[in-house]
Design a protein around this motif. Structure first.
Motif, PDB file in Angstrom:
ATOM      1  N   VAL A  57       1.060  -1.001   0.354  1.00  0.00           N
ATOM      2  CA  VAL A  57      -0.133   0.044  -0.014  1.00  0.00           C
ATOM      3  C   VAL A  57       0.986   1.377  -0.398  1.00  0.00           C
ATOM      4  CG1 VAL A  57      -1.409   1.354   1.251  1.00  0.00           C
ATOM      5  CG2 VAL A  57      -1.560  -1.132   0.795  1.00  0.00           C
ATOM      6  N   LYS A  58       0.619   2.020  -1.142  1.00  0.00           N
ATOM      7  CA  LYS A  58       1.459   2.890  -0.914  1.00  0.00           C
ATOM      8  C   LYS A  58       0.809   4.236   0.631  1.00  0.00           C
ATOM      9  CE  LYS A  58       2.334   3.734  -5.390  1.00  0.00           C
ATOM     10  NZ  LYS A  58       2.258   4.363  -6.977  1.00  0.00           N
ATOM     11  N   SER A  59       1.188   4.183   1.792  1.00  0.00           N
ATOM     12  CA  SER A  59       1.311   4.994   2.727  1.00  0.00           C
ATOM     13  C   SER A  59       0.460   6.221   2.747  1.00  0.00           C
ATOM     14  CB  SER A  59       1.866   4.248   3.994  1.00  0.00           C
ATOM     15  OG  SER A  59       2.954   5.376   3.521  1.00  0.00           O
ATOM     16  N   CYS A  60       1.380   7.099   1.219  1.00  0.00           N
ATOM     17  CA  CYS A  60       0.934   8.380   1.760  1.00  0.00           C
ATOM     18  C   CYS A  60      -0.474   8.817   0.566  1.00  0.00           C
ATOM     19  CB  CYS A  60       1.760   9.126   0.771  1.00  0.00           C
ATOM     20  SG  CYS A  60       1.427   8.842  -0.951  1.00  0.00           S
ATOM     21  N   THR A  61      -1.252   8.070   0.882  1.00  0.00           N
ATOM     22  CA  THR A  61      -2.597   8.099   0.721  1.00  0.00           C
ATOM     23  C   THR A  61      -3.731   7.448   0.899  1.00  0.00           C
ATOM     24  OG1 THR A  61      -2.748   5.752  -1.816  1.00  0.00           O
ATOM     25  CG2 THR A  61      -1.992   8.808  -1.658  1.00  0.00           C
ATOM     26  N   MET A  62      -3.575   6.383   2.502  1.00  0.00           N
ATOM     27  CA  MET A  62      -3.879   6.385   3.746  1.00  0.00           C
ATOM     28  C   MET A  62      -3.602   6.795   4.639  1.00  0.00           C
ATOM     29  SD  MET A  62      -3.964   2.029   4.978  1.00  0.00           S
ATOM     30  CE  MET A  62      -4.981   1.054   5.755  1.00  0.00           C
ATOM     31  N   LEU A  63      -4.976   6.780   5.551  1.00  0.00           N
ATOM     32  CA  LEU A  63      -5.380   7.173   6.556  1.00  0.00           C
ATOM     33  C   LEU A  63      -4.441   6.642   7.482  1.00  0.00           C
ATOM     34  CD1 LEU A  63      -8.408   9.303   5.745  1.00  0.00           C
ATOM     35  CD2 LEU A  63      -6.173  10.752   6.050  1.00  0.00           C
ATOM     36  N   ALA A  64      -4.116   7.015   8.931  1.00  0.00           N
ATOM     37  CA  ALA A  64      -3.604   6.387   9.787  1.00  0.00           C
ATOM     38  C   ALA A  64      -5.003   5.970  10.202  1.00  0.00           C
ATOM     39  CB  ALA A  64      -2.751   6.835  11.110  1.00  0.00           C
ATOM     40  N   VAL A  65      -6.053   6.054  10.105  1.00  0.00           N
ATOM     41  CA  VAL A  65      -7.341   5.791  10.817  1.00  0.00           C
ATOM     42  C   VAL A  65      -8.148   4.197   9.864  1.00  0.00           C
ATOM     43  CG1 VAL A  65      -8.509   7.797  12.517  1.00  0.00           C
ATOM     44  CG2 VAL A  65      -9.008   7.190   9.521  1.00  0.00           C
ATOM     45  N   GLN A  66      -7.482   4.528   8.520  1.00  0.00           N
ATOM     46  CA  GLN A  66      -8.228   3.272   7.557  1.00  0.00           C
ATOM     47  C   GLN A  66      -6.668   1.923   8.106  1.00  0.00           C
ATOM     48  OE1 GLN A  66      -7.135   5.602   3.920  1.00  0.00           O
ATOM     49  NE2 GLN A  66      -8.649   4.837   3.791  1.00  0.00           N
ATOM     50  N   ALA A  67      -6.203   2.285   8.691  1.00  0.00           N
ATOM     51  CA  ALA A  67      -5.260   1.362   8.875  1.00  0.00           C
ATOM     52  C   ALA A  67      -5.531   0.733  10.794  1.00  0.00           C
ATOM     53  CB  ALA A  67      -3.765   1.664   8.701  1.00  0.00           C
ATOM     54  N   ASP A  68      -6.683   1.359  11.119  1.00  0.00           N
ATOM     55  CA  ASP A  68      -6.734   1.147  12.837  1.00  0.00           C
ATOM     56  C   ASP A  68      -7.396  -0.452  12.593  1.00  0.00           C
ATOM     57  OD1 ASP A  68      -7.201   1.824  15.568  1.00  0.00           O
ATOM     58  OD2 ASP A  68      -9.561   1.143  14.774  1.00  0.00           O
ATOM     59  N   GLY A  69      -6.480  -1.108  13.638  1.00  0.00           N
ATOM     60  CA  GLY A  69      -7.017  -3.107  13.529  1.00  0.00           C
ATOM     61  C   GLY A  69      -6.364  -3.592  12.610  1.00  0.00           C
ATOM     62  N   SER A  70      -5.651  -3.088  11.584  1.00  0.00           N
ATOM     63  CA  SER A  70      -4.441  -3.697  10.470  1.00  0.00           C
ATOM     64  C   SER A  70      -3.262  -4.237  11.116  1.00  0.00           C
ATOM     65  CB  SER A  70      -4.256  -2.839   9.494  1.00  0.00           C
ATOM     66  OG  SER A  70      -5.779  -2.693   8.777  1.00  0.00           O
ATOM     67  N   SER A  71      -2.517  -4.923  10.903  1.00  0.00           N
ATOM     68  CA  SER A  71      -1.205  -5.317  10.866  1.00  0.00           C
ATOM     69  C   SER A  71      -0.606  -4.887   9.620  1.00  0.00           C
ATOM     70  CB  SER A  71      -1.202  -6.848  10.833  1.00  0.00           C
ATOM     71  OG  SER A  71       0.600  -7.289  10.701  1.00  0.00           O
ATOM     72  N   VAL A  72       0.981  -3.912   9.754  1.00  0.00           N
ATOM     73  CA  VAL A  72       1.147  -3.242   8.917  1.00  0.00           C
ATOM     74  C   VAL A  72       2.872  -3.608   9.333  1.00  0.00           C
ATOM     75  CG1 VAL A  72       2.180  -0.763   9.108  1.00  0.00           C
ATOM     76  CG2 VAL A  72      -0.016  -1.363   8.972  1.00  0.00           C
ATOM     77  N   THR A  73       3.231  -3.813   8.162  1.00  0.00           N
ATOM     78  CA  THR A  73       5.155  -3.912   8.361  1.00  0.00           C
ATOM     79  C   THR A  73       6.068  -2.829   7.658  1.00  0.00           C
ATOM     80  OG1 THR A  73       4.337  -6.416   7.356  1.00  0.00           O
ATOM     81  CG2 THR A  73       6.219  -6.359   7.334  1.00  0.00           C
ATOM     82  N   THR A  74       6.427  -2.584   7.992  1.00  0.00           N
ATOM     83  CA  THR A  74       7.885  -1.524   7.330  1.00  0.00           C
ATOM     84  C   THR A  74       8.659  -2.079   6.619  1.00  0.00           C
ATOM     85  OG1 THR A  74       8.473  -0.912   8.860  1.00  0.00           O
ATOM     86  CG2 THR A  74       6.373   0.338   8.336  1.00  0.00           C
ATOM     87  N   ILE A  75       9.695  -0.953   6.107  1.00  0.00           N
ATOM     88  CA  ILE A  75      11.332  -1.764   5.691  1.00  0.00           C
ATOM     89  C   ILE A  75      11.720  -2.035   6.796  1.00  0.00           C
ATOM     90  CG2 ILE A  75      12.013   0.281   5.953  1.00  0.00           C
ATOM     91  CD1 ILE A  75      12.897  -1.967   2.805  1.00  0.00           C
ATOM     92  N   GLU A  76      11.915  -1.687   8.221  1.00  0.00           N
ATOM     93  CA  GLU A  76      11.994  -2.196   9.312  1.00  0.00           C
ATOM     94  C   GLU A  76      11.736  -3.420   9.694  1.00  0.00           C
ATOM     95  OE1 GLU A  76      11.915   2.825   9.776  1.00  0.00           O
ATOM     96  OE2 GLU A  76      10.760   1.251   8.982  1.00  0.00           O
ATOM     97  N   GLY A  77      10.750  -3.702   9.508  1.00  0.00           N
ATOM     98  CA  GLY A  77      10.051  -4.942  10.228  1.00  0.00           C
ATOM     99  C   GLY A  77      10.421  -5.939   9.187  1.00  0.00           C
ATOM    100  N   LEU A  78      11.289  -5.581   7.789  1.00  0.00           N
ATOM    101  CA  LEU A  78      11.415  -6.784   6.850  1.00  0.00           C
ATOM    102  C   LEU A  78      12.379  -7.877   7.327  1.00  0.00           C
ATOM    103  CD1 LEU A  78       9.485  -7.593   4.279  1.00  0.00           C
ATOM    104  CD2 LEU A  78      11.172  -6.612   3.222  1.00  0.00           C
ATOM    105  N   ALA A  79      12.929  -7.591   7.731  1.00  0.00           N
ATOM    106  CA  ALA A  79      14.363  -8.477   8.325  1.00  0.00           C
ATOM    107  C   ALA A  79      13.635  -8.770  10.242  1.00  0.00           C
ATOM    108  CB  ALA A  79      15.798  -7.615   8.852  1.00  0.00           C
ATOM    109  N   GLN A  80      14.070 -10.382   9.431  1.00  0.00           N
ATOM    110  CA  GLN A  80      13.841 -10.883  10.893  1.00  0.00           C
ATOM    111  C   GLN A  80      14.652 -11.701  11.021  1.00  0.00           C
ATOM    112  OE1 GLN A  80      10.691 -11.031  12.258  1.00  0.00           O
ATOM    113  NE2 GLN A  80      10.343  -9.793  10.627  1.00  0.00           N
ATOM    114  N   GLY A  81      15.008 -11.886  13.019  1.00  0.00           N
ATOM    115  CA  GLY A  81      15.673 -12.143  13.905  1.00  0.00           C
ATOM    116  C   GLY A  81      17.385 -12.219  13.248  1.00  0.00           C
TER     117      GLY A  81
END
Length: 161
Positions: A57-81
């Motif tokens: 999703v392009k996060s510049c066109t989505m409101l934070a309230v639209q993501a309420d209750g969702s699971s969001v992954t950013t570039i910082e969360g892509l790497a694991q362990g």
């Protein structure tokens, strides 16, 4: 003000925002996750791509309230362990990085593509990236990186069988 709650990079977060606050603003300014870039504010460049409930999703066109209750992954969360995601590793190994401004969005878009299409053709990769702009014209090595990541991920999947 409105309270939003979501899971970001595996952690439950919440914050108070104005109803007009964009998801990218919430991530950057409320949570300090500055890897998600703001490049155009018009959904043209793709620097702000994140995953919301598994889809890019392009996060510049989505409101934070639209993501309420969702699971969001950013570039910082892509790497694991402590280990880079195969797409991140492939960008590093295949010189898919130039100035780096578009890189987070390119990587997040590519990770979504490879989740949906584990073995894309070069043409399919280029089509998928149409909404992501590289100002350095580094597309050749970006596409090469994504195809290399696909091969690595396919090899890992075969080895796990």
């Amino acid at each position: 003000m409105v309270t939003v709650s979501m899971t970001v990079n595996g952690k439950q977060v919440s914050g108070e925002v104005e109803p007009r606050t964009l998801l990218v603003e919430f991530l950057r300014y409320n949570l300090g996750l500055t890897g998600t870039h703001v490049g155009c504010d018009t959904s043209q460049c793709g620097c702000c791509v994140v995953h919301v409930d598994g889809d890019s999703v392009k996060s510049c066109t989505m409101l934070a309230v639209q993501a309420d209750g969702s699971s969001v992954t950013t570039i910082e969360g892509l790497a694991q362990g402590g280990k880079l995601h195969p797409v991140q590793e492939a960008f590093r190994e295949n010189h898919g990085l130039q100035c780096g401004f578009c890189t987070p969005g390119m990587i997040m878009s590519a990770a979504d593509l490879l989740q949906k299409n584990p073995s894309p053709t070069e043409h399919e990769v280029r089509e998928w990236l149409e909404g992501n702009l590289c100002r350095c014209t580094g597309y050749h090595n970006i596409v090469k990186s994504i195809l290399a990541a696909a091969a690595t991920m396919q090899g890992a999947a075969r080895a796990a069988e």
